[in-house]
Each structure stands twice: as structure tokens, then as C-alpha cells.
Design a protein around this motif. Structure first.
Motif, PDB file in Angstrom:
ATOM      1  N   VAL A  16       0.867  -1.172   0.000  1.00 52.43           N
ATOM      2  CA  VAL A  16       0.000   0.000   0.000  1.00 52.43           C
ATOM      3  C   VAL A  16       0.906   1.225   0.000  1.00 52.43           C
ATOM      4  CG1 VAL A  16      -1.796   1.262   1.238  1.00 52.43           C
ATOM      5  CG2 VAL A  16      -1.784  -1.239   1.269  1.00 52.43           C
ATOM      6  N   LYS A  17       0.875   1.929  -1.083  1.00 52.63           N
ATOM      7  CA  LYS A  17       1.692   3.135  -1.203  1.00 52.63           C
ATOM      8  C   LYS A  17       0.827   4.338  -0.841  1.00 52.63           C
ATOM      9  CE  LYS A  17       4.372   5.911  -4.380  1.00 52.63           C
ATOM     10  NZ  LYS A  17       4.577   6.267  -5.772  1.00 52.63           N
ATOM     11  N   LYS A  18       1.262   5.063   0.149  1.00 52.54           N
ATOM     12  CA  LYS A  18       0.523   6.251   0.553  1.00 52.54           C
ATOM     13  C   LYS A  18       0.787   7.340  -0.483  1.00 52.54           C
ATOM     14  CE  LYS A  18      -0.096   9.546   4.213  1.00 52.54           C
ATOM     15  NZ  LYS A  18       0.572  10.321   5.231  1.00 52.54           N
ATOM     16  N   VAL A  19      -0.269   7.897  -1.019  1.00 54.92           N
ATOM     17  CA  VAL A  19      -0.110   8.956  -2.009  1.00 54.92           C
ATOM     18  C   VAL A  19       0.260  10.235  -1.262  1.00 54.92           C
ATOM     19  CG1 VAL A  19      -1.219  10.283  -3.821  1.00 54.92           C
ATOM     20  CG2 VAL A  19      -1.771   7.867  -3.542  1.00 54.92           C
ATOM     21  N   GLU A  20       1.431  10.716  -1.563  1.00 57.62           N
ATOM     22  CA  GLU A  20       1.909  11.934  -0.908  1.00 57.62           C
ATOM     23  C   GLU A  20       1.192  13.145  -1.493  1.00 57.62           C
ATOM     24  OE1 GLU A  20       4.431  12.372   1.486  1.00 57.62           O
ATOM     25  OE2 GLU A  20       4.345  10.197   1.732  1.00 57.62           O
ATOM     26  N   ARG A  21       0.859  14.081  -0.634  1.00 57.33           N
ATOM     27  CA  ARG A  21       0.277  15.305  -1.162  1.00 57.33           C
ATOM     28  C   ARG A  21       1.401  16.177  -1.703  1.00 57.33           C
ATOM     29  NH1 ARG A  21      -2.739  18.660   3.152  1.00 57.33           N
ATOM     30  NH2 ARG A  21      -1.921  20.536   2.280  1.00 57.33           N
ATOM     31  N   GLU A  22       1.111  16.812  -2.808  1.00 58.47           N
ATOM     32  CA  GLU A  22       2.100  17.618  -3.514  1.00 58.47           C
ATOM     33  C   GLU A  22       2.537  18.804  -2.651  1.00 58.47           C
ATOM     34  OE1 GLU A  22       2.375  18.749  -8.108  1.00 58.47           O
ATOM     35  OE2 GLU A  22       0.576  19.486  -7.122  1.00 58.47           O
ATOM     36  N   ASN A  23       3.828  19.009  -2.610  1.00 53.64           N
ATOM     37  CA  ASN A  23       4.389  20.140  -1.879  1.00 53.64           C
ATOM     38  C   ASN A  23       4.068  21.428  -2.642  1.00 53.64           C
ATOM     39  OD1 ASN A  23       6.751  22.171  -1.740  1.00 53.64           O
ATOM     40  ND2 ASN A  23       7.036  20.926   0.097  1.00 53.64           N
ATOM     41  N   LYS A 114      -3.101  17.066  -5.469  1.00 49.75           N
ATOM     42  CA  LYS A 114      -2.354  17.910  -6.416  1.00 49.75           C
ATOM     43  C   LYS A 114      -2.935  19.312  -6.371  1.00 49.75           C
ATOM     44  CE  LYS A 114      -1.039  14.280  -9.609  1.00 49.75           C
ATOM     45  NZ  LYS A 114      -1.099  13.796 -10.981  1.00 49.75           N
ATOM     46  N   TRP A 115      -2.060  20.305  -6.534  1.00 50.32           N
ATOM     47  CA  TRP A 115      -2.493  21.699  -6.517  1.00 50.32           C
ATOM     48  C   TRP A 115      -2.986  22.127  -7.903  1.00 50.32           C
ATOM     49  CZ3 TRP A 115      -3.310  24.326  -2.223  1.00 50.32           C
ATOM     50  CH2 TRP A 115      -2.674  23.900  -1.055  1.00 50.32           C
ATOM     51  N   PHE A 116      -4.084  22.897  -7.913  1.00 47.21           N
ATOM     52  CA  PHE A 116      -4.651  23.442  -9.140  1.00 47.21           C
ATOM     53  C   PHE A 116      -5.018  24.905  -8.908  1.00 47.21           C
ATOM     54  CE2 PHE A 116      -5.374  18.960  -9.690  1.00 47.21           C
ATOM     55  CZ  PHE A 116      -5.262  18.755 -11.050  1.00 47.21           C
ATOM     56  N   LEU A 117      -4.891  25.705  -9.966  1.00 50.07           N
ATOM     57  CA  LEU A 117      -5.429  27.061  -9.939  1.00 50.07           C
ATOM     58  C   LEU A 117      -6.922  26.945 -10.216  1.00 50.07           C
ATOM     59  CD1 LEU A 117      -4.852  30.156  -9.831  1.00 50.07           C
ATOM     60  CD2 LEU A 117      -4.699  30.070 -12.313  1.00 50.07           C
ATOM     61  N   ILE A 118      -7.752  27.438  -9.290  1.00 51.81           N
ATOM     62  CA  ILE A 118      -9.205  27.313  -9.456  1.00 51.81           C
ATOM     63  C   ILE A 118      -9.892  28.657  -9.636  1.00 51.81           C
ATOM     64  CG2 ILE A 118      -9.354  25.150  -8.168  1.00 51.81           C
ATOM     65  CD1 ILE A 118     -10.583  26.980  -5.852  1.00 51.81           C
TER      66      ILE A 118
END
Length: 125
Positions: A16-23, A114-118
Motif C-alpha cells: 500500500v503506497k501512501k499517495v503523498e500530497r504535492e508540496n 495535487k495543486w490546481f489554480l481554481i
């Protein structure tokens, strides 16, 4: 002896790979230096408008203008006022000149780690 068609215990253990949140800082640098990456991380259609005098439109992939200025904690640009509000999942940055009709606001949101411009409002009256 293990049967060839029965998985061994080692194979059964799922990795189980923990999905890292994007820095955000790494995203911030890449977003403002790589135009293809930038367009891929703008959540079109986004909220906000481009208003320049009588010219006004909503942002689309076709009329998008590359943003080269990274989000910053401190900004010293002449008469501009600056604010930056950060939470774990939302970053809001504003630039404005009081009583001038000039204001830029942008919001970045963490979506699926993941970061997005919203949101991008670019007003110059």
C-alpha cells in the motif's frame, strides 16, 4: 511445498503506497516556469475574469495568459498591497492598489493531492 497456482503469503501482502500530497512550494516553482505544466494545472473553466477597461472575458485554454510570478509570502512592488492566506488545502493571494480599480486575486486548491489554480481575477479598470 507451495502449490504453483496458489499465491504465497509474500505475494498476498499488498503493498500500500501512501499517495503523498504535492508540496506547494515545488508546485509553485514549476507552475510559474513551465507553460505546459501550468495549463495542465488550471482547472478550466475557472472562476474569475479578465477585465481591462471595457474588455472583459472569462478564462479559457485559448485565451489563457502565462502566469510567471510565483506566489510569495512577502512582495515589495511599489504601491501594490499584497495579502496571502494559506490553509492546508487552499491558498489565496491578492494584489491591489487602493482606490485604483486594479486588483488581482488567485486561488490554488489541493484536489486529489495535487495543486490546481481554481480562481483568477485580473481587473484593471
Amino acid at each position: 511445498m507451495d502449490h504453483p497456482f496458489v499465491p504465497s503469503k509474500k505475494i498476498e501482502q499488498k503493498i500500500v503506497k501512501k499517495v503523498e500530497r504535492e508540496n506547494f512550494e515545488e508546485f509553485n516553482k514549476k507552475f510559474h516556469s513551465d507553460s505546459l505544466f501550468q495549463v495542465s494545472r488550471v482547472d478550466f473553466p475557472i472562476e474569475g475574469k479578465h477585465i481591462y477597461g471595457f474588455e472583459q472575458y472569462n478564462w479559457t485554454r485559448k485565451n489563457w495568459q502565462f502566469q510567471a510570478v510565483p506566489v510569495a509570502e512577502q512582495v515589495e512592488i511599489g504601491e501594490y498591497q499584497h495579502s496571502l492566506v494559506k490553509t492546508d488545502t487552499l491558498i489565496t493571494e491578492r494584489f491591489w492598489i487602493p482606490d485604483s480599480g486594479f486588483e488581482v486575486e488567485r486561488q490554488f486548491k489541493l484536489i486529489g493531492n495535487k495543486w490546481f489554480l481554481i480562481y483568477y481575477n485580473d481587473i484593471n479598470l
